[in-house]
Design a protein around this motif. Sequence first.
Motif, PDB file in Angstrom:
ATOM      1  N   PRO A 136       6.544  10.518  11.232  1.00  0.00           N
ATOM      2  CA  PRO A 136       5.507  10.731  10.215  1.00  0.00           C
ATOM      3  C   PRO A 136       4.189  10.072  10.622  1.00  0.00           C
ATOM      4  O   PRO A 136       4.174   8.959  11.131  1.00  0.00           O
ATOM      5  N   SER A 137       3.100  10.804  10.401  1.00  0.00           N
ATOM      6  CA  SER A 137       1.779  10.233  10.678  1.00  0.00           C
ATOM      7  C   SER A 137       1.413   9.194   9.630  1.00  0.00           C
ATOM      8  O   SER A 137       0.600   8.306   9.879  1.00  0.00           O
ATOM      9  N   LEU A 138       2.010   9.299   8.446  1.00  0.00           N
ATOM     10  CA  LEU A 138       1.832   8.350   7.342  1.00  0.00           C
ATOM     11  C   LEU A 138       3.141   8.271   6.583  1.00  0.00           C
ATOM     12  O   LEU A 138       4.013   9.122   6.751  1.00  0.00           O
ATOM     13  N   LEU A 139       3.274   7.268   5.736  1.00  0.00           N
ATOM     14  CA  LEU A 139       4.387   7.225   4.793  1.00  0.00           C
ATOM     15  C   LEU A 139       3.822   7.497   3.397  1.00  0.00           C
ATOM     16  O   LEU A 139       2.705   7.069   3.089  1.00  0.00           O
ATOM     17  N   PRO A 140       4.570   8.201   2.536  1.00  0.00           N
ATOM     18  CA  PRO A 140       4.057   8.564   1.201  1.00  0.00           C
ATOM     19  C   PRO A 140       4.037   7.364   0.246  1.00  0.00           C
ATOM     20  O   PRO A 140       4.826   7.280  -0.699  1.00  0.00           O
ATOM     21  N   ALA A 141       3.139   6.436   0.496  1.00  0.00           N
ATOM     22  CA  ALA A 141       3.075   5.180  -0.274  1.00  0.00           C
ATOM     23  C   ALA A 141       2.770   5.460  -1.742  1.00  0.00           C
ATOM     24  O   ALA A 141       1.961   6.325  -2.066  1.00  0.00           O
ATOM     25  N   ARG A 142       3.404   4.693  -2.621  1.00  0.00           N
ATOM     26  CA  ARG A 142       3.180   4.861  -4.059  1.00  0.00           C
ATOM     27  C   ARG A 142       2.261   3.791  -4.631  1.00  0.00           C
ATOM     28  O   ARG A 142       1.825   3.900  -5.773  1.00  0.00           O
ATOM     29  N   VAL A 143       1.989   2.750  -3.851  1.00  0.00           N
ATOM     30  CA  VAL A 143       1.003   1.724  -4.222  1.00  0.00           C
ATOM     31  C   VAL A 143       0.173   1.412  -2.978  1.00  0.00           C
ATOM     32  O   VAL A 143       0.633   1.622  -1.852  1.00  0.00           O
ATOM     33  N   PRO A 144      -1.065   0.924  -3.153  1.00  0.00           N
ATOM     34  CA  PRO A 144      -1.916   0.634  -1.983  1.00  0.00           C
ATOM     35  C   PRO A 144      -1.457  -0.615  -1.245  1.00  0.00           C
ATOM     36  O   PRO A 144      -1.864  -1.733  -1.540  1.00  0.00           O
ATOM     37  N   SER A 145      -0.593  -0.423  -0.264  1.00  0.00           N
ATOM     38  CA  SER A 145      -0.021  -1.540   0.490  1.00  0.00           C
ATOM     39  C   SER A 145      -1.082  -2.330   1.249  1.00  0.00           C
ATOM     40  O   SER A 145      -0.887  -3.502   1.559  1.00  0.00           O
ATOM     41  N   LEU A 146      -2.215  -1.686   1.553  1.00  0.00           N
ATOM     42  CA  LEU A 146      -3.290  -2.374   2.257  1.00  0.00           C
ATOM     43  C   LEU A 146      -3.744  -3.601   1.488  1.00  0.00           C
ATOM     44  O   LEU A 146      -4.024  -4.648   2.071  1.00  0.00           O
ATOM     45  N   LEU A 147      -3.803  -3.484   0.159  1.00  0.00           N
ATOM     46  CA  LEU A 147      -4.193  -4.620  -0.682  1.00  0.00           C
ATOM     47  C   LEU A 147      -2.981  -5.426  -1.134  1.00  0.00           C
ATOM     48  O   LEU A 147      -3.093  -6.616  -1.399  1.00  0.00           O
TER      49      LEU A 147
END
Length: 428
Positions: A136-147
């Motif tokens: 996967p080029s991304l994972l379908p995140a449900r919350v902004p893991s960056l923050l």
Amino acid sequence: MSYAMSVLLGRALPDVRDGLKPVHRRILYAMHEMGLASRKPYRKCARVVGEVLGKFHPHGDSAVYETLVRMAQDFSMRYPLVQGHGNFGSIDSDPPAAMRYTECRLDPLTEAMFLTDLELNTVDYIPNFDNSQKEPSLLPARVPSLLLNGSSGIAVGMATNIPPHNLGELVDALSAIIQNPDATLQELLEYMPGPDFPTGGILMGNDGILEAYRTGRGRIVMRGKTVMETIDEKTKRTAIIINEVPYQTNKSTLVQRIAELVEDKVLEGISDIRDESDRAGMRVVIEVKRGANPAIVLNNLYRHTALQSSFSCNMVAILDGHPKLMGLKEILQAFLDFRCSVIERRAKFKLSQALERKHIVEGIVIGLDNLDAVIQVIRETSNHTVAKEALAKEYGLSEKQAEALLDITLRKLTSLEVAIYRFHLSHN
């Protein structure tokens, strides 16, 4: 320039959408593929590292293992993404055990936050390094893991340093933006007043936080959490107890530094220092000399040691394929746009599945309505392919419908099973 860009995009900087660098994403995806769910038994970390290296990440094994270890450390990550079993290091910078000894599995939060809906065509898949399979080029995140967990990395010509935050506050801020897309930064600060570091501590003032959230850059001052305790009622001697230290501060180094400053007479009024930390929590005892003012001693500790330190925010992440310095609202909005696309793709995938199933059931019902004739057609044909073509031609069925009709077993021809097929068709 092309090499520098590849380092930026493929190694050092996280994506603003799922908040992960490629190595984190590949570790989580490899563990998901291996079936290392939170309810399954632990597996050796060496096996996970081998899987990641062999399939997705052709770099050094130490880099992958160090990343895996950090994802399991509750003093490094605000919300650990991996459950570790064994020695995964400590806040004193003790090294973890070798990967052949330690074990791991996914954390329940990781499964809910990153891996839910991954099989529903919610994100694009790209070829791995040798084009032998997809990742996967991304994972379908449900919350902004960056923050949520923050990020740090040094690339070519730029770096990133993003602080972690509290999950509840982050969700409240997202809800505020959803309900009012024109919400100001000041309104968001009511829901998310500042970072939430895993080692605790106290944030001094909010000017640095406000500047970081507004421009993407700012300096946040952190202090360790201390309490005063009376250790001798007769002599009224006092001790300063350190229960929490600033983020990324090495406790053993801090204790050693205080001892050196006392020996060099830079810090005065301290008679003894000892580390009483155990499994129950952190506890560093600094005994104050009789007659010395504990408040003055504490202020000198803040001044001369890492008991007070700063976190320099530099919120750089990849947005639309390019590194960009972003403020709080821009990061949250970029995540919401991504989340909307994930939900839309999931709905389209489920709809296509339902329409495909409806198409199959319609063919089966046509066959059941003409059951005797269908059986006669099948008996008169010589093989499977001819039977499929004959059914399709006779009743106007598609290839998939004819195939499904031929796959029906005799037990499916009972009156109850036929009624179930008709029920499904009427409710589609």
